[in-house]
Each structure stands twice: as structure tokens, then as C-alpha cells.
Design a protein around this motif. Sequence first.
Motif, PDB file in Angstrom:
ATOM      1  N   ILE A  96       0.721  -1.899   0.085  1.00  0.00           N
ATOM      2  CA  ILE A  96       0.386   0.037  -0.016  1.00  0.00           C
ATOM      3  C   ILE A  96       1.015   1.200   0.156  1.00  0.00           C
ATOM      4  O   ILE A  96       2.247   1.786   0.771  1.00  0.00           O
ATOM      5  N   ASP A  97       1.077   2.258  -1.024  1.00  0.00           N
ATOM      6  CA  ASP A  97       0.970   3.447  -0.832  1.00  0.00           C
ATOM      7  C   ASP A  97       0.701   4.251  -0.715  1.00  0.00           C
ATOM      8  O   ASP A  97      -0.927   4.039  -1.586  1.00  0.00           O
ATOM      9  N   VAL A  98       0.855   5.888   0.362  1.00  0.00           N
ATOM     10  CA  VAL A  98      -0.234   6.608   0.651  1.00  0.00           C
ATOM     11  C   VAL A  98       0.186   7.601  -0.026  1.00  0.00           C
ATOM     12  O   VAL A  98       1.375   8.006   0.642  1.00  0.00           O
ATOM     13  N   TRP A  99      -0.234   8.590  -0.901  1.00  0.00           N
ATOM     14  CA  TRP A  99      -0.065  10.111  -1.547  1.00  0.00           C
ATOM     15  C   TRP A  99      -0.813  11.291  -0.570  1.00  0.00           C
ATOM     16  O   TRP A  99      -2.028  10.778  -0.420  1.00  0.00           O
ATOM     17  N   ILE A 100      -0.028  12.099  -0.776  1.00  0.00           N
ATOM     18  CA  ILE A 100      -0.749  12.958  -0.041  1.00  0.00           C
ATOM     19  C   ILE A 100      -0.380  14.140  -1.560  1.00  0.00           C
ATOM     20  O   ILE A 100       0.313  13.712  -1.828  1.00  0.00           O
ATOM     21  N   GLU A 101      -1.502  15.311  -1.884  1.00  0.00           N
ATOM     22  CA  GLU A 101      -1.149  15.895  -2.926  1.00  0.00           C
ATOM     23  C   GLU A 101      -1.456  17.092  -2.070  1.00  0.00           C
ATOM     24  O   GLU A 101      -1.759  17.982  -1.504  1.00  0.00           O
ATOM     25  N   ASP A 102      -0.444  18.101  -3.361  1.00  0.00           N
ATOM     26  CA  ASP A 102       0.155  19.313  -2.051  1.00  0.00           C
ATOM     27  C   ASP A 102      -1.638  20.247  -2.535  1.00  0.00           C
ATOM     28  O   ASP A 102      -2.428  20.596  -3.498  1.00  0.00           O
ATOM     29  N   ARG A 103      -2.483  21.310  -2.044  1.00  0.00           N
ATOM     30  CA  ARG A 103      -3.490  21.745  -1.946  1.00  0.00           C
ATOM     31  C   ARG A 103      -2.841  23.286  -3.381  1.00  0.00           C
ATOM     32  O   ARG A 103      -4.332  22.836  -3.694  1.00  0.00           O
ATOM     33  N   GLU A 104      -1.825  23.751  -3.264  1.00  0.00           N
ATOM     34  CA  GLU A 104      -1.733  24.485  -4.442  1.00  0.00           C
ATOM     35  C   GLU A 104      -1.543  24.313  -5.758  1.00  0.00           C
ATOM     36  O   GLU A 104      -1.728  24.626  -6.921  1.00  0.00           O
ATOM     37  N   SER A 105      -0.089  23.261  -5.586  1.00  0.00           N
ATOM     38  CA  SER A 105       0.443  23.008  -6.918  1.00  0.00           C
ATOM     39  C   SER A 105      -0.702  21.716  -7.723  1.00  0.00           C
ATOM     40  O   SER A 105      -0.689  21.342  -9.329  1.00  0.00           O
ATOM     41  N   GLY A 106      -1.050  20.696  -6.376  1.00  0.00           N
ATOM     42  CA  GLY A 106      -1.154  19.495  -7.134  1.00  0.00           C
ATOM     43  C   GLY A 106      -0.782  18.303  -7.398  1.00  0.00           C
ATOM     44  O   GLY A 106      -1.252  17.208  -7.990  1.00  0.00           O
ATOM     45  N   VAL A 107       0.649  18.830  -6.425  1.00  0.00           N
ATOM     46  CA  VAL A 107       1.562  17.638  -6.821  1.00  0.00           C
ATOM     47  C   VAL A 107       1.888  16.368  -5.756  1.00  0.00           C
ATOM     48  O   VAL A 107       1.039  16.821  -4.488  1.00  0.00           O
ATOM     49  N   ARG A 108       1.550  15.225  -6.445  1.00  0.00           N
ATOM     50  CA  ARG A 108       1.329  14.404  -5.118  1.00  0.00           C
ATOM     51  C   ARG A 108       2.818  13.746  -4.589  1.00  0.00           C
ATOM     52  O   ARG A 108       4.234  13.705  -5.708  1.00  0.00           O
ATOM     53  N   SER A 109       3.055  13.685  -3.530  1.00  0.00           N
ATOM     54  CA  SER A 109       4.424  12.998  -2.977  1.00  0.00           C
ATOM     55  C   SER A 109       3.822  11.435  -2.330  1.00  0.00           C
ATOM     56  O   SER A 109       2.277  11.640  -1.275  1.00  0.00           O
TER      57      SER A 109
END
Length: 169
Positions: free
Chosen positions: A91-104
Motif C-alpha cells: 500500500i502506498d499513501v499519497w498526499i496532494e499539495d493543495r496549491e500545486s496539485g503535485v502528489r508525494s
Amino acid sequence: MQPKHPNDSVCIMTDLVLPSETNPLNNLFGGELLARMDRAASIAARRHSRRIVVTASVNHVAFNRVIPLGSVVTVEAKVSRAFKTSMEVYIDVWIEDRESGVRSLANEAIYTFVAVDETGRPTPIDAIVPETDLEKERFEAALRRKQLSLVLAGKMKPNEATELKALFQ
């Protein structure tokens, strides 16, 4: 039985972190994240096995980054290896930057599920054939993780753990 590919089992769940799911620091509760990962992993395991599945173990969880209130969180789960009746789900959990939309990548986990019949007895499942380099890496490592778990549980003698021994030769 017909071998399947890891992508046949993929489950992607995206959701928002709400105030009722956060701790006093306004970050997602670890338990809430574990529940989300368990749900996604169980769907992936069921997609692979086409059986009822039960969580056998949570083998590894890494809370590498906090997940703040309001974050868009994506949990991606897929079967990394299938054994006789059990399967490992990565399982990989990603969060999305609120402003840029870039996932990390924020967190990751490895769960083990067992396929069972209607009476709760373990039932055989299809094999997995990895395709990508990452899938092959996770597939190979799954056997080492399984052997380590069996040795630690006293269900396998250390000298029988051939994949683990190979690491030290």
C-alpha cells in the motif's frame, strides 16, 4: 487456476481529511489511516482472489509524513505476491499539495490477507506474475518477508529460510 498480474488487483481510494479524523495537531489520526489502508488492501486482495478475505497481519507501516487537515489523500493498494492461500498487499499513501496539485508519497504499508471460503477455511488462490521492475522487486522481497515472519513466529527453522540465508552469503 490462472496467474494474474498485480494491476488486476489495484484499488485506488481518494478522500479528504476532515476535522473529525484529526488529532489535536490537526493531522490525520494514525488509526484512521490504518483503517483506510485496510479497506483498500482488502479490496485489492478480494479482486485478486475473488474470495472473501481476512486481514492476517499488518507486516509493516511507515508513517513517514503527517497528513494535515484538508489534505487530499490517495491510498493505492495492490497484491505484490500470492502464496497458496495468502497474499501480500503493498500500500502506498499519497498526499496532494493543495496549491500545486503535485502528489508525494507520504506513507506505505504491507498487509497480509488470507482468502477463505464461506465457512472461514483458507482456500487456494491464483499466482501473481509481476510485470514492472517495481512489481518484480516487491514480489521477490515478499518471500523474504514471509520467511522472516515464519521464523519469528517459530513456524520455520532459520536454516530453512533459504531466501533470508541468501542475503547473508
